[in-house]
Design an enzyme around this catalytic site. Structure first.
Site, mmCIF file in Angstrom:
data_model
loop_
_atom_site.group_PDB
_atom_site.id
_atom_site.type_symbol
_atom_site.label_atom_id
_atom_site.label_comp_id
_atom_site.label_asym_id
_atom_site.label_seq_id
_atom_site.Cartn_x
_atom_site.Cartn_y
_atom_site.Cartn_z
ATOM 1 N N GLU A 180 0.808 -1.229 0.000
ATOM 2 C CA GLU A 180 0.000 0.000 0.000
ATOM 3 C C GLU A 180 0.841 1.279 0.000
ATOM 4 O OE1 GLU A 180 -2.761 -0.372 3.302
ATOM 5 O OE2 GLU A 180 -4.169 -1.474 2.084
ATOM 6 N N GLU A 373 -5.817 -8.091 -0.721
ATOM 7 C CA GLU A 373 -6.439 -7.862 0.590
ATOM 8 C C GLU A 373 -7.891 -7.513 0.360
ATOM 9 O OE1 GLU A 373 -4.734 -5.158 3.426
ATOM 10 O OE2 GLU A 373 -2.692 -5.631 2.786
#
Ligand code: BGP
Length: 475
Positions: A180, A373
């Site tokens: 991320e 995710e």
């Protein structure tokens, strides 16, 4: 149903799963100084974390024990195998390989530990997808160099990445250099290793840190392809769906502009190989002057990634005009969407948003996509043997249906799915154990007490069936 060979599995990160923070020669990491509890993000965003001291009287540090994956991994891999996983997204703790980050020789115990993880995965034909850096830089780099703010960190990181790519060449050919990367735009300490609020121009500091990560990413792509030409190396960003609250052009425009920088900027650079003009224009207009060396841009241009991975939990609403009620989500705090429900932590539940995002990303990048995710953080009622987590099954089922539609109706090239925290882990944003995502319940509480024992939830059997059927029919 999804394609033959679709990658089905689950995801964890070393800092939230392994625990045993003082075992195996591991050095201290930034996460070891970040307290748990609902205030975690607030403390982090308001510069109240002291990376030189812990206040054990006042706070708990749940990542120290996490869920003891370091001790339990052999058993945990058996649970993955029982569900039929053919992929496991995991991360390596940088400070297990280079305890301070500055050493010239790697810590053999760390190498041996991960080799034994990979051996076990191989035994069950589970492919590792390895994140090289997932919010856990060695604390010494944060203290001495201010983490990614310093250009010197690039060399330290590339040394570490090179070491693991060489050592684990026979086991791993799928890599994610950074988890991320766009999270750094919202809270810099965990992803970037420094607190941007402490600088005169915080935005400049954080984009400088991100620039160093982008250069490091390109160097790892280069080195990774040299070490093994079969290596597949991916971006990883937060890919939320985002809507204008209404058709007021001001909201629509603002949504487009906000999302460009948040959702696309990092991925655009890593996939397209250049700084987009909307970003350079924004830097110019806002007086952000980045130290970019000439060779950086060439390196970025010549070393683009092989595929794009992302996290997707919730969607966001942009409303500049009306006074909408504030909502919450993975990093973004937009307005409440009146059409959707939210999790107990206020994260909007939006399966259709996942189909939208898959289409947006595939249209924009035309490369293989993987959802690494996704999931529902919820409070589980543990009855001593299991958890009847129908709410989790419902969330995941609806998201998998949308994946199926994106693939079979829209033609998106989606190669895999690893829901977050396939086994309960410590939450990244709150440090709580009670925000659980897993198919497997871990008997550990918010204050790190508990036996550590593992129990299969109802969703464990459900997901096993989903994998066995390669998804399900959607209409
Ligand atoms: C992502 C992180 C993960 C993970 C997940 C869920 O941002 O990459 O580390 O934890 O979010 O968030 P949380 O644990 O805060 O519910």
């Amino acid at each position: 149903m999804l394609k033959e060979g679709f990658l089905w599995g689950g995801a964890t990160a070393a800092n939230q799963y392994e625990g045993c923070f003082d075992k195996g020669g591991r050095g201290e990491s930034i996460i070891d100084y970040i307290p748990g509890g609902k205030e975690r993000m607030k403390l982090t965003r308001s510069s109240q974390i002291d990376i030189n001291n812990r206040d054990e009287e006042k706070y708990v540090y749940p990542n120290h024990r996490a869920v003891e994956g370091y001790d339990y991994y052999l058993k945990d891999i058996e649970l993955m195998a029982e569900m039929g996983f053919n992929v496991y997204r995991m991360s390596i703790a940088w400070s297990r390989i280079y305890p301070t980050g500055f050493e010239h020789t790697a810590n053999q115990e760390g190498i041996d530990f991960y080799k034994s993880v990979f051996e076990k995965l191989k035994e069950y034909n589970i492919k590792p997808l390895v994140t090289i850096s997932h919010f856990d830089m060695p604390i010494a780099i944060a203290r001495e160099l201010n983490g990614w703010l310093s250009r010197e960190t690039i060399d330290l990181y590339v040394k570490y990445a090179k070491t693991i790519m060489v050592e684990f060449k026979d086991y791993v050919d799928m890599w994610i250099p950074f988890n991320e990367m766009n999270a750094g735009m919202f809270v810099s300490l965990m992803p970037l290793g420094f607190d941007s609020n402490k600088y005169e121009n915080p935005k400049q500091a954080l984009y400088q840190g991100i620039h160093h990560q982008l250069v490091a990413n390109a160097r790892v792509v280069k080195v990774g392809h040299e070490i093994n030409q079969d290596n597949q190396i991916a971006t990883m960003t937060i890919a939320t769906a985002s809507y204008a609250f209404d058709c007021n052009p001001i909201n629509v425009l603002s949504n487009t502009i906000d999302m460009r920088m948040f959702k696309y900027f990092c991925a655009d650079v890593m996939i397209k190989g250049k700084y987009p003009s909307y970003a350079t224009t924004m830097f110019k207009n806002e007086g952000i002057e980045l130290a970019i060396e000439e060779e950086d841009l060439l390196l970025i241009a010549n070393n683009t990634v092989d595929f794009h991975t992302f996290s997707y939990y919730s969607s966001n609403v942009v409303d500049l005009v009306a006074d909408g009620k504030a909502g919450a989500g993975n990093m973004l705090d937009g307005k409440v969407n009146p059409f959707l429900k939210a999790s107990e932590w206020g994260w909007t539940i939006d399966p259709v948003g996942l189909r939208i995002v898959l289409n947006e990303l595939y249209d924009r990048y035309d490369c293989a996509l993987m959802i690494v995710e996704n999931g529902l953080g919820a409070i589980d009622e543990f009855d001593g043997t299991t958890v009847e987590d129908d709410y989790r099954i419902d969330y995941l089922q609806k998201h998998i249906e949308q994946m199926d539609l994106a693939v079979n109706k829209d033609g998106v090239n989606l190669i895999g799915y690893t829901p977050w925290g396939w086994i309960d882990v410590v939450s990244a944003s709150t440090g709580e154990m009670s925000k659980r995502y897993g198919f497997v319940y871990v008997d550990i509480n918010d204050d790190s007490s508990g036996s550590g024992d593992r129990f299969k939830k109802k969703s464990f059997y459900w997901y096993k069936q989903v994998i066995a059927n390669n998804g399900f029919e959607t209409k």
